[in-house]
Every structure is written in C-alpha cells, then in structure tokens.
Design a protein around this motif. Sequence first.
Motif, PDB file in Angstrom:
ATOM      1  N   GLU A  50       0.833  -1.208   0.000  1.00  0.00           N
ATOM      2  CA  GLU A  50       0.000   0.000   0.000  1.00  0.00           C
ATOM      3  C   GLU A  50       0.868   1.258   0.000  1.00  0.00           C
ATOM      4  OE1 GLU A  50      -3.650   2.086   2.382  1.00  0.00           O
ATOM      5  OE2 GLU A  50      -3.372  -0.060   2.492  1.00  0.00           O
ATOM      6  N   GLY A  51       0.523   2.186  -0.874  1.00  0.00           N
ATOM      7  CA  GLY A  51       1.235   3.449  -0.979  1.00  0.00           C
ATOM      8  C   GLY A  51       2.450   3.407  -1.882  1.00  0.00           C
ATOM      9  N   LEU A  52       2.745   2.242  -2.445  1.00  0.00           N
ATOM     10  CA  LEU A  52       3.904   2.100  -3.322  1.00  0.00           C
ATOM     11  C   LEU A  52       3.463   1.774  -4.743  1.00  0.00           C
ATOM     12  CD1 LEU A  52       6.127  -0.225  -1.091  1.00  0.00           C
ATOM     13  CD2 LEU A  52       6.246   2.267  -1.286  1.00  0.00           C
ATOM     14  N   ASP A  53       4.302   2.127  -5.682  1.00  0.00           N
ATOM     15  CA  ASP A  53       4.152   1.642  -7.046  1.00  0.00           C
ATOM     16  C   ASP A  53       4.992   0.368  -7.101  1.00  0.00           C
ATOM     17  OD1 ASP A  53       2.735   3.966  -8.351  1.00  0.00           O
ATOM     18  OD2 ASP A  53       4.511   4.995  -7.566  1.00  0.00           O
ATOM     19  N   VAL A  54       4.417  -0.725  -7.613  1.00  0.00           N
ATOM     20  CA  VAL A  54       5.140  -2.003  -7.622  1.00  0.00           C
ATOM     21  C   VAL A  54       4.919  -2.692  -8.971  1.00  0.00           C
ATOM     22  CG1 VAL A  54       5.465  -4.239  -6.497  1.00  0.00           C
ATOM     23  CG2 VAL A  54       4.759  -2.256  -5.128  1.00  0.00           C
ATOM     24  N   LEU A  92       6.687   7.135  -7.840  1.00  0.00           N
ATOM     25  CA  LEU A  92       6.801   8.068  -8.958  1.00  0.00           C
ATOM     26  C   LEU A  92       6.896   9.503  -8.464  1.00  0.00           C
ATOM     27  CD1 LEU A  92       4.418   6.851 -11.801  1.00  0.00           C
ATOM     28  CD2 LEU A  92       6.891   7.116 -11.880  1.00  0.00           C
ATOM     29  N   HIS A  93       6.164   9.826  -7.444  1.00  0.00           N
ATOM     30  CA  HIS A  93       6.129  11.207  -6.960  1.00  0.00           C
ATOM     31  C   HIS A  93       6.772  11.270  -5.589  1.00  0.00           C
ATOM     32  CE1 HIS A  93       3.688  12.007 -10.405  1.00  0.00           C
ATOM     33  NE2 HIS A  93       2.916  11.002 -10.061  1.00  0.00           N
ATOM     34  N   ILE A 104      13.429   4.782  -6.322  1.00  0.00           N
ATOM     35  CA  ILE A 104      13.357   3.325  -6.281  1.00  0.00           C
ATOM     36  C   ILE A 104      13.655   2.888  -4.856  1.00  0.00           C
ATOM     37  CG2 ILE A 104      14.314   1.167  -7.158  1.00  0.00           C
ATOM     38  CD1 ILE A 104      15.133   2.837  -9.696  1.00  0.00           C
ATOM     39  N   LEU A 105      12.703   2.192  -4.247  1.00  0.00           N
ATOM     40  CA  LEU A 105      12.875   1.767  -2.862  1.00  0.00           C
ATOM     41  C   LEU A 105      13.555   0.406  -2.764  1.00  0.00           C
ATOM     42  CD1 LEU A 105       9.798   3.347  -2.892  1.00  0.00           C
ATOM     43  CD2 LEU A 105      10.417   3.172  -0.518  1.00  0.00           C
ATOM     44  N   THR A 106      13.049  -0.569  -3.510  1.00  0.00           N
ATOM     45  CA  THR A 106      13.555  -1.936  -3.393  1.00  0.00           C
ATOM     46  C   THR A 106      13.493  -2.629  -4.744  1.00  0.00           C
ATOM     47  OG1 THR A 106      12.605  -2.038  -1.172  1.00  0.00           O
ATOM     48  CG2 THR A 106      13.270  -4.119  -2.146  1.00  0.00           C
ATOM     49  N   MET A 107      14.526  -3.393  -5.044  1.00  0.00           N
ATOM     50  CA  MET A 107      14.521  -4.272  -6.209  1.00  0.00           C
ATOM     51  C   MET A 107      15.083  -5.609  -5.781  1.00  0.00           C
ATOM     52  SD  MET A 107      15.713  -2.134  -9.558  1.00  0.00           S
ATOM     53  CE  MET A 107      15.849  -3.677 -10.442  1.00  0.00           C
TER      54      MET A 107
END
Length: 162
Positions: free
Chosen positions: A33-37, A54-55, A74-77
């Motif tokens: 929730e709250g993330l683009d994934v 994105l924002h 980018i938070l996590t990959m």
Amino acid sequence: MPLIRDIVQADYSVVEELLYSNDLGDGRFYDPEGLDVVVAELHGRVVGVAEFQLHCDFGHDEGREAHPGEQTFILTMAVAHTDRRGGVGRALLAEIARRAQRAGHTFLALVPQDGADAAGRQAFFQACGFTLYGPAGPGAAWGCPVSEILAVKDTAAPKAGG
C-alpha cells in the motif's frame, strides 16, 4: 525477456518470499500500500520485483545535493537468485524509467540497501549507470538520468499494464 507488469494480490506471497530470500523482507505478510510495484514474470512465475514512488521529493529535506528535474525514487529491487544475470533487473529498471518519463520525471534516485550482498547491489546499479550523488557513506544516495536507462537497447521488455 521477462514480462513486466503491475503487481496483483495473488503475487503478494511470492513477492514476500522473493524479498526475504534477498535479505530485503522480514517474512511477514507483504503489503505494498502506498507504493508503485511492478513484477517481472518468466514462464508464468514471478522472478523479480521493484518497489518505487513516482512522486517523491527524496533528498531535498535531507540536504542532499541537487539534481536536475523531477525524480522517481526506487525503494527496493529483488531478483530470484536463479534468474540473475538474465536481464530481469535491467528490465525492471527500464519499466520504472518509462513510467518516470511518462510522469515528466528526468531522474531516478535510490539508496542501495545495506546487508547481505550490498556490494553486489551497488555493482548492479553502477553497471546500469547510477552514480553516487551527495556525500558518501551509509544511506548514500545514487542517481541516474532516466534518459540513460532508456538509451540502453537491451532493456526493452514486454509490458502488461502500466
């Protein structure tokens, strides 16, 4: 090439295991929730994931060095160990860059995660064109112009959603 698509709820348990196996998750129920994934799928199974925003105004409040234009953070990959070095990570980055470009952003930023394989993560991001910006040390920010990610010819991957 992997299929890159938006995450769906049926992917949550697979993504949590993928993050956990890369020392990036805590093994609890995954909630984006709250993330683009986006996820990367090969032969019908999820083999990679990228969480991003994105924002995001990352860095300005922390006094990080300025960079040109709007940014996507980018938070996590994570990519399954068995599917590394096959273009999955680069395809995930390319999809994030395409979405950033559509949003009018010109810069991707991240802080490579610490822990196991931190050196490998940094090497991957460096190979993709990311460089350190701002002061070095724990929590150091890395960035790359969106145009550099999109200029790499082998990052084109089939897409679904987006």
